[in-house]
Design a protein around this motif. Sequence first.
Motif, PDB file in Angstrom:
ATOM      1  N   ILE A 117      -5.658  -3.453  -0.906  1.00 12.50           N
ATOM      2  CA  ILE A 117      -4.809  -4.572  -1.315  1.00 12.50           C
ATOM      3  C   ILE A 117      -5.134  -4.971  -2.745  1.00 12.50           C
ATOM      4  CG2 ILE A 117      -6.362  -6.437  -0.556  1.00 12.50           C
ATOM      5  CD1 ILE A 117      -3.758  -7.701   0.692  1.00 12.50           C
TER       6      ILE A 117
ATOM      7  N   LEU B 261       2.124  -7.201  -1.829  1.00 11.09           N
ATOM      8  CA  LEU B 261       2.283  -6.526  -0.541  1.00 11.09           C
ATOM      9  C   LEU B 261       3.458  -5.550  -0.604  1.00 11.09           C
ATOM     10  CD1 LEU B 261       1.814  -9.449   2.034  1.00 11.09           C
ATOM     11  CD2 LEU B 261       0.092  -7.852   1.169  1.00 11.09           C
TER      12      LEU B 261
ATOM     13  N   TYR C 246      -4.226   0.522   6.279  1.00 14.84           N
ATOM     14  CA  TYR C 246      -3.001  -0.038   5.696  1.00 14.84           C
ATOM     15  C   TYR C 246      -3.144  -0.033   4.185  1.00 14.84           C
ATOM     16  CZ  TYR C 246      -2.461  -1.937  10.438  1.00 14.84           C
ATOM     17  OH  TYR C 246      -2.371  -2.081  11.799  1.00 14.84           O
TER      18      TYR C 246
ATOM     19  N   CYS D 208     -11.334  -6.764   3.473  1.00 10.15           N
ATOM     20  CA  CYS D 208     -10.206  -5.818   3.581  1.00 10.15           C
ATOM     21  C   CYS D 208     -10.708  -4.380   3.434  1.00 10.15           C
ATOM     22  CB  CYS D 208      -9.161  -6.115   2.514  1.00 10.15           C
ATOM     23  SG  CYS D 208      -8.119  -7.547   2.866  1.00 10.15           S
TER      24      CYS D 208
ATOM     25  N   LEU E 295      -4.552  -9.498   8.180  1.00  5.28           N
ATOM     26  CA  LEU E 295      -4.773 -10.071   6.849  1.00  5.28           C
ATOM     27  C   LEU E 295      -5.145 -11.549   6.947  1.00  5.28           C
ATOM     28  CD1 LEU E 295      -2.012  -8.594   4.479  1.00  5.28           C
ATOM     29  CD2 LEU E 295      -4.455  -8.091   4.498  1.00  5.28           C
TER      30      LEU E 295
ATOM     31  N   TYR F 270       8.397  -4.299  -2.383  1.00  8.32           N
ATOM     32  CA  TYR F 270       7.205  -5.126  -2.225  1.00  8.32           C
ATOM     33  C   TYR F 270       7.584  -6.581  -2.397  1.00  8.32           C
ATOM     34  CZ  TYR F 270       7.326  -5.363  -7.337  1.00  8.32           C
ATOM     35  OH  TYR F 270       7.725  -5.579  -8.637  1.00  8.32           O
TER      36      TYR F 270
ATOM     37  N   PHE G 138       5.580  -2.955   1.300  1.00 10.10           N
ATOM     38  CA  PHE G 138       5.828  -2.723   2.717  1.00 10.10           C
ATOM     39  C   PHE G 138       6.474  -1.376   3.005  1.00 10.10           C
ATOM     40  CE2 PHE G 138       9.398  -5.094   0.903  1.00 10.10           C
ATOM     41  CZ  PHE G 138      10.489  -4.301   1.253  1.00 10.10           C
TER      42      PHE G 138
ATOM     43  N   PHE H  68      -1.327  -1.506   1.035  1.00 13.51           N
ATOM     44  CA  PHE H  68      -0.293  -2.424   0.549  1.00 13.51           C
ATOM     45  C   PHE H  68      -0.058  -2.285  -0.949  1.00 13.51           C
ATOM     46  CE2 PHE H  68      -1.496  -4.686   4.472  1.00 13.51           C
ATOM     47  CZ  PHE H  68      -0.233  -4.992   4.988  1.00 13.51           C
ATOM     48  N   THR H  69      -0.645  -1.290  -1.586  1.00 16.38           N
ATOM     49  CA  THR H  69      -0.588  -1.216  -3.052  1.00 16.38           C
ATOM     50  C   THR H  69       0.431  -0.216  -3.585  1.00 16.38           C
ATOM     51  OG1 THR H  69      -2.291   0.509  -3.267  1.00 16.38           O
ATOM     52  CG2 THR H  69      -3.039  -1.784  -3.116  1.00 16.38           C
TER      53      THR H  69
ATOM     54  N   LEU I 182      -0.812 -12.392  -3.375  1.00 13.82           N
ATOM     55  CA  LEU I 182      -1.087 -11.054  -2.862  1.00 13.82           C
ATOM     56  C   LEU I 182       0.119 -10.152  -3.113  1.00 13.82           C
ATOM     57  CD1 LEU I 182      -2.677 -11.852   0.623  1.00 13.82           C
ATOM     58  CD2 LEU I 182      -3.835 -11.511  -1.547  1.00 13.82           C
TER      59      LEU I 182
ATOM     60  N   ILE J 157      -0.229  -7.893   9.249  1.00 16.38           N
ATOM     61  CA  ILE J 157      -0.194  -9.252   8.692  1.00 16.38           C
ATOM     62  C   ILE J 157      -1.137 -10.167   9.464  1.00 16.38           C
ATOM     63  CG2 ILE J 157       1.265 -11.269   8.306  1.00 16.38           C
ATOM     64  CD1 ILE J 157       1.674  -8.920   6.344  1.00 16.38           C
TER      65      ILE J 157
END
Length: 470
Positions: A424, A444, A109, A417, A461, A399, A446, A111-112, A442, A458
């Motif tokens: 992340i 995130l 994943y 992570c 996380l 995000y 998406f 998320f960045t 954080l 999620i």
Amino acid sequence: MLLNLQNQSEVPLYLQIYKQLKDAIQNGKLTTGQKLMSKRQMAKLNGVSQNTVLNAYDQLLTEGYILAIERSGYFVADVKYLFQSEPTEDSLNITKDCSLPIIQTSYRYNFTESIPDQSLYPFKSFKKIYQDLLNTHTEDLLFQTHPQGLFELRYTLQKYLNNSRGIPCQANQIILGPSSQYLIQLVTQLLPAIKHIGTESPGYLGASQLLKGLGYTIHPIPLDELGLKPEALLTSPAQLLYLTPNHQFPTGNIMPLERRRAILEWAFQSENHYIIEDDYDSEFKYSGIPIPPLKQLDKQNKVIYMGSFSRIISPGTRISYMVLPPNLLTLYRSILSNLTSSLNTLNQWAIYKFMASGQFDSHLNRSRSFYKRKREKLIKSILVNDSNADILGEEAGLYILLIPSKPYHEKQFKQLCQLEGIKITMLSDYMLDQQYPQGKALFLSFSSIPETEIDKAIRLLYQLMQQSFQ
């Protein structure tokens, strides 16, 4: 020398002889100065004609692998300069030996990155567009476009900016480039007197690092919940300001009208003050009308407006754009008139056709609905795992910022992570030198997380947060 020749092969016999002798020279089985068999001997030993051997020797002579000495025969030449040795184990491990960082490019994943969901890409539409272009516009595709970009695309983009973003501009004010960073560099060439540049903190590090690398002094301007603080800007020596007012990166704040006017007043105070407005993803607003850009309020031509197709279509599109004020356009044409187009002609025609046919608007509307659904699923999933969590910046963009109500240890959480293949970042990772109240939030994104994976991601996380605190 007995060779392994295949009489039934599609490869001619002389080429087989040539290749095997060449390989023997390269791997050292035949050494420099060694005499080869005569044509007659080689032919008799391998059951081929002398002409076949002669053709092979001639090719080796042409390429410099052997020498022909009259009345003496053929000899292996010194061919060290003709080829490189095979890489050794040590050379293959140079990254490890030099302690260079290993960059992970694939994540379970990520998320960045606010990149488009691959399932949204209009493959069928672009396949047809590219086919039609190659069938009917062949001559147009062979040449570079105008240095500012394809006129047809700039004209269509002008109409979009006029109607959808409320930006009064002409096609001749638009400059196309492969990225916002490329366009930022063009701006700095137009303003050689500028030495001090203000950037938001927290903010987009790609811009600040680029400008610092170009030799400019960077002045981080702190934020509050309304965006960049005007009083901090007024006391800084900044002459050029890089700003994301419509959906501040990375906090997600939307700058209110009064704050926008205060920042414009700073620009109006000096003829050497300018603002770069990066409107990177404000097309994605999930309630109310789209956010009007700062450029819409600019009455003195102080705002350089930038946008991109990266988040709407795909990062691989590699087309960004900026709208230059008239005075900077004059400078552009006098200083940078010898530039050539930095963009692929075929891609420009394809984006033009996509916009002119109305498919761009349909794609954008479909994308808004799709990301709104993903955002709602993300928020719901967060609240299932953490009903007291704070969620910021959810009104627009691709995000959100998450402030968990449950305790966790930041460093250990990031390490866990990484072990789980999750990329992340936190709001603190985007700081330059000031602090921000929600630094442990954080970040995130998406947009590129598959919708079917959101709940699982999620949940994972929050499990890692709990483990980090144990």
